[in-house]
Design a protein around this motif. Structure first.
Motif, PDB file in Angstrom:
ATOM      1  N   ASP A  41     105.158  17.051  -8.724  1.00 36.31           N
ATOM      2  CA  ASP A  41     104.975  17.865  -7.524  1.00 36.31           C
ATOM      3  C   ASP A  41     104.094  17.085  -6.548  1.00 36.31           C
ATOM      4  OD1 ASP A  41     104.732  19.920  -5.686  1.00 36.31           O
ATOM      5  OD2 ASP A  41     103.493  21.189  -6.988  1.00 36.31           O
ATOM      6  N   ILE A  42     104.697  16.489  -5.525  1.00 37.72           N
ATOM      7  CA  ILE A  42     103.959  15.682  -4.554  1.00 37.72           C
ATOM      8  C   ILE A  42     103.686  16.543  -3.331  1.00 37.72           C
ATOM      9  CG2 ILE A  42     104.057  13.632  -3.087  1.00 37.72           C
ATOM     10  CD1 ILE A  42     105.859  12.386  -5.266  1.00 37.72           C
ATOM     11  N   GLY A  43     102.403  16.633  -2.976  1.00 36.46           N
ATOM     12  CA  GLY A  43     102.000  17.539  -1.901  1.00 36.46           C
ATOM     13  C   GLY A  43     101.949  18.950  -2.435  1.00 36.46           C
ATOM     14  N   ALA A  44     101.241  19.110  -3.542  1.00 36.29           N
ATOM     15  CA  ALA A  44     101.260  20.357  -4.312  1.00 36.29           C
ATOM     16  C   ALA A  44     100.602  21.541  -3.627  1.00 36.29           C
ATOM     17  CB  ALA A  44     100.594  20.129  -5.672  1.00 36.29           C
ATOM     18  N   ASN A  45      99.778  21.297  -2.604  1.00 40.12           N
ATOM     19  CA  ASN A  45      99.034  22.362  -1.950  1.00 40.12           C
ATOM     20  C   ASN A  45      98.228  23.105  -3.014  1.00 40.12           C
ATOM     21  OD1 ASN A  45      99.107  25.283  -0.264  1.00 40.12           O
ATOM     22  ND2 ASN A  45      98.724  23.464   0.950  1.00 40.12           N
ATOM     23  N   SER A  46      98.274  24.414  -3.056  1.00 39.00           N
ATOM     24  CA  SER A  46      97.485  25.143  -4.059  1.00 39.00           C
ATOM     25  C   SER A  46      98.301  25.507  -5.297  1.00 39.00           C
ATOM     26  CB  SER A  46      96.862  26.392  -3.437  1.00 39.00           C
ATOM     27  OG  SER A  46      97.854  27.225  -2.900  1.00 39.00           O
ATOM     28  N   GLY A  47      99.513  24.934  -5.427  1.00 40.58           N
ATOM     29  CA  GLY A  47     100.273  25.097  -6.656  1.00 40.58           C
ATOM     30  C   GLY A  47     101.427  26.072  -6.612  1.00 40.58           C
ATOM     31  N   GLN A  48     101.926  26.393  -5.435  1.00 37.71           N
ATOM     32  CA  GLN A  48     103.007  27.365  -5.329  1.00 37.71           C
ATOM     33  C   GLN A  48     104.262  26.911  -6.090  1.00 37.71           C
ATOM     34  OE1 GLN A  48     101.141  26.001  -2.917  1.00 37.71           O
ATOM     35  NE2 GLN A  48     100.963  27.313  -1.126  1.00 37.71           N
ATOM     36  N   PHE A  49     104.699  25.683  -5.849  1.00 37.11           N
ATOM     37  CA  PHE A  49     105.894  25.160  -6.517  1.00 37.11           C
ATOM     38  C   PHE A  49     105.644  25.002  -8.016  1.00 37.11           C
ATOM     39  CE2 PHE A  49     108.345  21.465  -8.075  1.00 37.11           C
ATOM     40  CZ  PHE A  49     109.629  21.958  -7.900  1.00 37.11           C
ATOM     41  N   ARG A  54     106.489  26.479 -13.630  1.00 35.89           N
ATOM     42  CA  ARG A  54     105.896  26.828 -14.921  1.00 35.89           C
ATOM     43  C   ARG A  54     106.572  28.061 -15.495  1.00 35.89           C
ATOM     44  NH1 ARG A  54     105.044  24.088 -17.748  1.00 35.89           N
ATOM     45  NH2 ARG A  54     103.103  23.083 -17.245  1.00 35.89           N
ATOM     46  N   LYS A  55     106.909  29.036 -14.650  1.00 32.47           N
ATOM     47  CA  LYS A  55     107.603  30.237 -15.125  1.00 32.47           C
ATOM     48  C   LYS A  55     108.994  29.901 -15.648  1.00 32.47           C
ATOM     49  CE  LYS A  55     105.090  33.349 -12.129  1.00 32.47           C
ATOM     50  NZ  LYS A  55     105.051  33.962 -10.819  1.00 32.47           N
ATOM     51  N   LEU A  56     109.674  28.979 -14.966  1.00 34.19           N
ATOM     52  CA  LEU A  56     111.022  28.593 -15.379  1.00 34.19           C
ATOM     53  C   LEU A  56     111.018  27.656 -16.586  1.00 34.19           C
ATOM     54  CD1 LEU A  56     112.619  27.937 -11.878  1.00 34.19           C
ATOM     55  CD2 LEU A  56     113.148  29.822 -13.430  1.00 34.19           C
ATOM     56  N   PHE A  57     109.984  26.814 -16.681  1.00 34.57           N
ATOM     57  CA  PHE A  57     109.905  25.788 -17.726  1.00 34.57           C
ATOM     58  C   PHE A  57     108.526  25.807 -18.391  1.00 34.57           C
ATOM     59  CE2 PHE A  57     112.864  24.287 -14.458  1.00 34.57           C
ATOM     60  CZ  PHE A  57     114.004  24.132 -15.228  1.00 34.57           C
ATOM     61  N   PRO A  58     108.275  26.770 -19.267  1.00 34.02           N
ATOM     62  CA  PRO A  58     106.945  26.917 -19.865  1.00 34.02           C
ATOM     63  C   PRO A  58     106.509  25.744 -20.747  1.00 34.02           C
ATOM     64  CG  PRO A  58     108.516  28.455 -20.843  1.00 34.02           C
ATOM     65  CD  PRO A  58     109.204  27.814 -19.694  1.00 34.02           C
ATOM     66  N   ASP A  59     107.445  24.938 -21.234  1.00 33.27           N
ATOM     67  CA  ASP A  59     107.092  23.833 -22.132  1.00 33.27           C
ATOM     68  C   ASP A  59     107.248  22.456 -21.479  1.00 33.27           C
ATOM     69  OD1 ASP A  59     106.583  25.655 -24.228  1.00 33.27           O
ATOM     70  OD2 ASP A  59     108.730  25.797 -24.622  1.00 33.27           O
ATOM     71  N   ILE A  63     103.083  17.321 -13.262  1.00 30.77           N
ATOM     72  CA  ILE A  63     102.088  16.420 -12.683  1.00 30.77           C
ATOM     73  C   ILE A  63     102.072  16.680 -11.183  1.00 30.77           C
ATOM     74  CG2 ILE A  63     101.368  14.027 -12.369  1.00 30.77           C
ATOM     75  CD1 ILE A  63     103.227  13.366 -14.800  1.00 30.77           C
ATOM     76  N   SER A  64     100.916  17.116 -10.662  1.00 28.57           N
ATOM     77  CA  SER A  64     100.807  17.467  -9.248  1.00 28.57           C
ATOM     78  C   SER A  64      99.843  16.537  -8.518  1.00 28.57           C
ATOM     79  CB  SER A  64     100.298  18.907  -9.098  1.00 28.57           C
ATOM     80  OG  SER A  64     101.271  19.825  -9.529  1.00 28.57           O
ATOM     81  N   PHE A  65     100.199  16.232  -7.269  1.00 32.83           N
ATOM     82  CA  PHE A  65      99.373  15.400  -6.401  1.00 32.83           C
ATOM     83  C   PHE A  65      99.075  16.193  -5.136  1.00 32.83           C
ATOM     84  CE2 PHE A  65     101.937  12.635  -8.990  1.00 32.83           C
ATOM     85  CZ  PHE A  65     101.053  11.634  -9.386  1.00 32.83           C
ATOM     86  N   GLU A  66      97.789  16.311  -4.795  1.00 35.84           N
ATOM     87  CA  GLU A  66      97.383  17.036  -3.593  1.00 35.84           C
ATOM     88  C   GLU A  66      96.170  16.348  -2.970  1.00 35.84           C
ATOM     89  OE1 GLU A  66      96.747  18.929  -0.419  1.00 35.84           O
ATOM     90  OE2 GLU A  66      98.544  19.378  -1.557  1.00 35.84           O
ATOM     91  N   ASN A  89      93.882  14.172  -7.044  1.00 38.44           N
ATOM     92  CA  ASN A  89      93.433  14.470  -5.689  1.00 38.44           C
ATOM     93  C   ASN A  89      93.645  13.277  -4.754  1.00 38.44           C
ATOM     94  OD1 ASN A  89      90.270  15.399  -4.171  1.00 38.44           O
ATOM     95  ND2 ASN A  89      92.319  15.943  -3.562  1.00 38.44           N
ATOM     96  N   PHE A  90      94.908  12.931  -4.554  1.00 43.56           N
ATOM     97  CA  PHE A  90      95.263  11.913  -3.572  1.00 43.56           C
ATOM     98  C   PHE A  90      96.720  12.073  -3.181  1.00 43.56           C
ATOM     99  CE2 PHE A  90      95.323   9.789  -7.764  1.00 43.56           C
ATOM    100  CZ  PHE A  90      96.641   9.377  -7.857  1.00 43.56           C
ATOM    101  N   ALA A  91      97.076  11.431  -2.069  1.00 45.70           N
ATOM    102  CA  ALA A  91      98.462  11.452  -1.600  1.00 45.70           C
ATOM    103  C   ALA A  91      99.253  10.373  -2.325  1.00 45.70           C
ATOM    104  CB  ALA A  91      98.504  11.215  -0.090  1.00 45.70           C
TER     105      ALA A  91
END
Length: 121
Positions: A41-49, A54-59, A63-66, A89-91
């Protein structure tokens, strides 16, 4: 589907990447049932995507970048108990340098590209 799109799709499949056209963007049908092991997840913001995935793929590993510190802190709090989640915490880009982020009232649309007047009202 035209011949060029078919060729592009076949080229991606040859290297292990599947491309699907979305007919209904509000639906998760296109992704359900896929065997996804890692989501980036690139440009994750506060984690919406990431939350939706996570709901669709619990296992699945996420990896998020914000790059924005305030949004990154919200992201970390949202996933603090998720052992399959990593955040940075980087782009992400093709060169390493410090860059200016252009801000407006909606943090999800901050950008390294200069904002037009339409984006700042």
């Amino acid at each position: 589907m035209n011949k060029l799109l078919i060729l592009i799709k076949r080229l991606f499949i040859a290297i292990g990447i599947e491309i699907s056209l979305l007919k209904n963007r509000d639906s998760d049908i296109w992704i359900k049932g896929k065997e996804i092991r890692t989501i980036i997840d690139i440009g994750a913001n506060s984690g919406q995507f990431a939350s939706k995935m996570r709901k669709l793929f619990p296992d699945t590993r996420i990896i998020s970048f914000e790059p924005l510190p305030a949004e990154f802190e919200k992201l970390k709090v949202s996933f603090k108990n998720d052992t399959l989640f990593e955040s940075y915490n980087f782009a992400v880009g093709d060169i390493e340098e410090k860059i200016q982020m252009f801000k407006n009232y909606f943090s999800a649309s901050y950008s390294i590209l200069e904002l037009d007047k339409m984006h700042t009202t």
